[in-house]
Enzyme design. Structure first.
Site, PDB file in Angstrom:
ATOM      1  N   SER A  39     -16.579   8.127   1.126  1.00 24.11           N
ATOM      2  CA  SER A  39     -15.897   7.095   0.548  1.00 24.11           C
ATOM      3  C   SER A  39     -15.810   7.289  -1.111  1.00 24.11           C
ATOM      4  O   SER A  39     -16.754   7.382  -1.664  1.00 24.11           O
ATOM      5  CB  SER A  39     -16.485   5.712   0.849  1.00 24.11           C
ATOM      6  OG  SER A  39     -16.454   5.700   2.354  1.00 24.11           O
ATOM      7  N   HIS A  71     -10.764   7.856   4.205  1.00 29.05           N
ATOM      8  CA  HIS A  71     -11.385   8.881   4.683  1.00 29.05           C
ATOM      9  C   HIS A  71     -10.350   9.918   5.078  1.00 29.05           C
ATOM     10  O   HIS A  71      -9.362   9.417   5.590  1.00 29.05           O
ATOM     11  CB  HIS A  71     -12.290   8.750   5.814  1.00 29.05           C
ATOM     12  CG  HIS A  71     -13.508   8.221   5.546  1.00 29.05           C
ATOM     13  ND1 HIS A  71     -14.645   7.527   6.608  1.00 29.05           N
ATOM     14  CD2 HIS A  71     -14.339   7.449   4.443  1.00 29.05           C
ATOM     15  CE1 HIS A  71     -15.528   6.966   6.120  1.00 29.05           C
ATOM     16  NE2 HIS A  71     -15.384   6.884   4.915  1.00 29.05           N
ATOM     17  N   ARG A  92     -15.383  13.676   7.731  1.00 25.38           N
ATOM     18  CA  ARG A  92     -16.907  13.591   8.127  1.00 25.38           C
ATOM     19  C   ARG A  92     -16.688  12.449   9.309  1.00 25.38           C
ATOM     20  O   ARG A  92     -16.098  11.558   9.605  1.00 25.38           O
ATOM     21  CB  ARG A  92     -17.462  12.753   6.982  1.00 25.38           C
ATOM     22  CG  ARG A  92     -18.751  12.179   7.313  1.00 25.38           C
ATOM     23  CD  ARG A  92     -19.496  11.373   6.175  1.00 25.38           C
ATOM     24  NE  ARG A  92     -20.281  12.378   5.349  1.00 25.38           N
ATOM     25  CZ  ARG A  92     -20.620  12.381   4.203  1.00 25.38           C
ATOM     26  NH1 ARG A  92     -20.060  11.495   3.337  1.00 25.38           N
ATOM     27  NH2 ARG A  92     -21.601  13.137   3.440  1.00 25.38           N
ATOM     28  N   THR A  93     -17.763  12.952  10.246  1.00 20.63           N
ATOM     29  CA  THR A  93     -17.834  12.114  11.510  1.00 20.63           C
ATOM     30  C   THR A  93     -18.950  11.475  11.277  1.00 20.63           C
ATOM     31  O   THR A  93     -20.073  11.931  10.826  1.00 20.63           O
ATOM     32  CB  THR A  93     -17.946  13.179  12.607  1.00 20.63           C
ATOM     33  OG1 THR A  93     -16.909  13.676  13.076  1.00 20.63           O
ATOM     34  CG2 THR A  93     -18.286  12.206  13.880  1.00 20.63           C
ATOM     35  N   HIS A  94     -18.971  10.002  11.332  1.00 20.21           N
ATOM     36  CA  HIS A  94     -20.227   9.415  11.069  1.00 20.21           C
ATOM     37  C   HIS A  94     -21.015   9.020  12.530  1.00 20.21           C
ATOM     38  O   HIS A  94     -20.226   8.925  13.554  1.00 20.21           O
ATOM     39  CB  HIS A  94     -19.556   7.810  10.544  1.00 20.21           C
ATOM     40  CG  HIS A  94     -19.496   7.859   9.093  1.00 20.21           C
ATOM     41  ND1 HIS A  94     -18.157   8.167   8.703  1.00 20.21           N
ATOM     42  CD2 HIS A  94     -20.116   7.857   8.014  1.00 20.21           C
ATOM     43  CE1 HIS A  94     -17.978   8.552   7.408  1.00 20.21           C
ATOM     44  NE2 HIS A  94     -19.148   7.844   7.002  1.00 20.21           N
ATOM     45  N   GLU A 193     -26.270  -3.874   5.784  1.00 18.97           N
ATOM     46  CA  GLU A 193     -27.503  -4.066   6.145  1.00 18.97           C
ATOM     47  C   GLU A 193     -27.706  -5.709   5.851  1.00 18.97           C
ATOM     48  O   GLU A 193     -26.822  -6.424   5.027  1.00 18.97           O
ATOM     49  CB  GLU A 193     -28.806  -3.649   4.773  1.00 18.97           C
ATOM     50  CG  GLU A 193     -28.550  -2.185   4.878  1.00 18.97           C
ATOM     51  CD  GLU A 193     -27.430  -1.301   4.697  1.00 18.97           C
ATOM     52  OE1 GLU A 193     -26.957  -1.883   3.586  1.00 18.97           O
ATOM     53  OE2 GLU A 193     -27.238  -0.394   5.379  1.00 18.97           O
ATOM     54  N   SER A 212     -24.678   7.896   6.037  1.00 24.55           N
ATOM     55  CA  SER A 212     -24.010   9.217   6.427  1.00 24.55           C
ATOM     56  C   SER A 212     -25.469  10.124   5.633  1.00 24.55           C
ATOM     57  O   SER A 212     -26.472   9.575   5.408  1.00 24.55           O
ATOM     58  CB  SER A 212     -22.675   9.615   5.604  1.00 24.55           C
ATOM     59  OG  SER A 212     -22.933   9.628   4.114  1.00 24.55           O
ATOM     60  N   ASN A 235     -20.921  -0.554  -3.955  1.00 24.79           N
ATOM     61  CA  ASN A 235     -21.175  -2.039  -4.290  1.00 24.79           C
ATOM     62  C   ASN A 235     -22.727  -2.067  -4.208  1.00 24.79           C
ATOM     63  O   ASN A 235     -23.458  -1.216  -4.013  1.00 24.79           O
ATOM     64  CB  ASN A 235     -20.625  -2.386  -2.791  1.00 24.79           C
ATOM     65  CG  ASN A 235     -21.341  -1.936  -1.738  1.00 24.79           C
ATOM     66  OD1 ASN A 235     -20.888  -0.604  -1.362  1.00 24.79           O
ATOM     67  ND2 ASN A 235     -22.569  -2.371  -1.178  1.00 24.79           N
TER      68      ASN A 235
HETATM   69  I1  8IG Z   1     -19.291   2.336   0.680  1.00 24.17           I
HETATM   70  O1  8IG Z   1     -23.992  -1.479   1.136  1.00 24.17           O
HETATM   71  C1  8IG Z   1     -21.159   1.751   1.488  1.00 24.17           C
HETATM   72  N1  8IG Z   1     -21.525   2.410   2.537  1.00 24.17           N
HETATM   73  N2  8IG Z   1     -25.432   1.045   4.774  1.00 24.17           N
HETATM   74  N3  8IG Z   1     -24.806  -0.132   2.991  1.00 24.17           N
HETATM   75  C2  8IG Z   1     -24.299   0.898   3.837  1.00 24.17           C
HETATM   76  N4  8IG Z   1     -23.475   1.691   3.717  1.00 24.17           N
HETATM   77  C3  8IG Z   1     -22.571   1.599   2.481  1.00 24.17           C
HETATM   78  C4  8IG Z   1     -22.800   0.350   1.815  1.00 24.17           C
HETATM   79  C5  8IG Z   1     -23.758  -0.151   1.799  1.00 24.17           C
HETATM   80  N5  8IG Z   1     -21.668   0.522   0.920  1.00 24.17           N
END
Ligand code: 8IG
Length: 272
Positions: A39, A71, A92-94, A193, A212, A235
């Site tokens: 991302s 993506h 990418r595969t998550h 989370e 990932s 973030n």
């Molecule tokens: I972009 O704050 C992104 N991916 N787990 N937590 C998790 N994955 C994320 C976050 C985040 N921001």
């Protein structure tokens, strides 16, 4: 190769099939470095060199199209100014897609089968350090795998000391000496989370949280590649920031940081 066939195949044979397909379609016998775009990193590959071939992920054995906005679903062969061949995996595969951990690391194993000796993993993630405003790139120094799984099957005991190459982190700091480092915790997602989980991650030593990278890094090391990881903090992790998280915020931070991280990534690849 259907998904069922992929799941029933030997994962390394499936990777070899995909690598043969890539060699045929790109006309490039062997690639040197693989780059997985997370991302915010979608455009970062533009400065690396000249794209000589673009394949759609869904046409390559064992690959599937990505399901997330932001993506990219293509695999590109890029020729760098230094004459290196880069395989850029935009698809990418998550783990949270539910396609199994073999699918998650198929791109990495394919990259190794195409000849790649270096694996560059990028991602967008949440940051626990308040100094990391959205749009800050951070080197991954180590990870904590909170997925409760491994990409390796059977008695495959792989050493993960210095998994995230200190040599390449040093090269990255030659490009940008202001780069900080952090420990990346891979959660399964797809939910972000809770604030309590972010505090838990902090106490066990993480400073970056995402969905990932850790599983791919393990598979990359197992396949014999030197691994480098870099996160874009898009973030502040939940509860660190007073405002709730949104996917839009993630996309915006990625766009704003675009020019800086593009130059950074190209600079690092040039030094490999
Ligand atoms: I972009 O704050 C992104 N991916 N787990 N937590 C998790 N994955 C994320 C976050 C985040 N921001």
């Amino acid at each position: 190769m259907s998904y069922t066939e992929f799941l029933n195949a030997d994962p390394f044979e499936a990777a070899r099939d995909a690598a043969n397909y890539i060699a045929e379609e790109t006309g490039v016998d062997a690639h040197d470095v693989a780059l997985v775009l997370g991302s915010g990193w979608g455009e970062a590959a533009e400065l690396i060199g000249e794209t000589t071939a673009t394949l759609s992920a869904s046409e390559i054995p064992g690959f599937t199209a990505p399901s997330v906005e932001g993506h990219v679903g293509t695999i590109r062969s890029v020729l760098t100014k230094e004459g290196k061949r880069a395989l850029v995996l935009g698809a990418r595969t998550h783990y949270y897609e539910g396609k199994g951990v073999r699918s998650v690391v198929h791109g990495v194993r394919t990259a190794a089968a195409t000849g790649c000796k270096t694996l560059v993993l990028t991602n967008g993630c949440g940051g626990l350090n308040e100094d990391w405003t959205p749009g800050t790139p951070v080197l991954i120094s180590d990870h904590i795998n909170l997925t409760a799984t491994s990409p390796l099957e059977g008695a495959t005991f792989v050493d993960l000391t210095d998994l995230y190459s200190s040599r390449i982190r040093g090269l990255a700091r030659e490009v940008d000496s202001s780069l900080d480092e952090g420990v990346y915790a891979q959660f399964t997602g797809p939910h972000y989370e809770t604030p309590a989980e972010v505090q838990y991650a902090k106490r066990i030593g993480a400073s970056l949280v995402g969905m990932s990278t850790a599983l791919e890094a393990i598979a990359g090391r197992h396949a014999g590649m030197e691994v480098f990881g870099i996160s874009l903090v898009t973030n502040l992790a939940a509860g660190i920031s007073p405002v709730p998280l949104s996917h839009e915020e993630v996309l915006e931070a990625g766009q704003a940081a675009g020019p800086r991280i593009s130059k950074l990534l190209a600079g690092i690849i040039a030094k490999l």
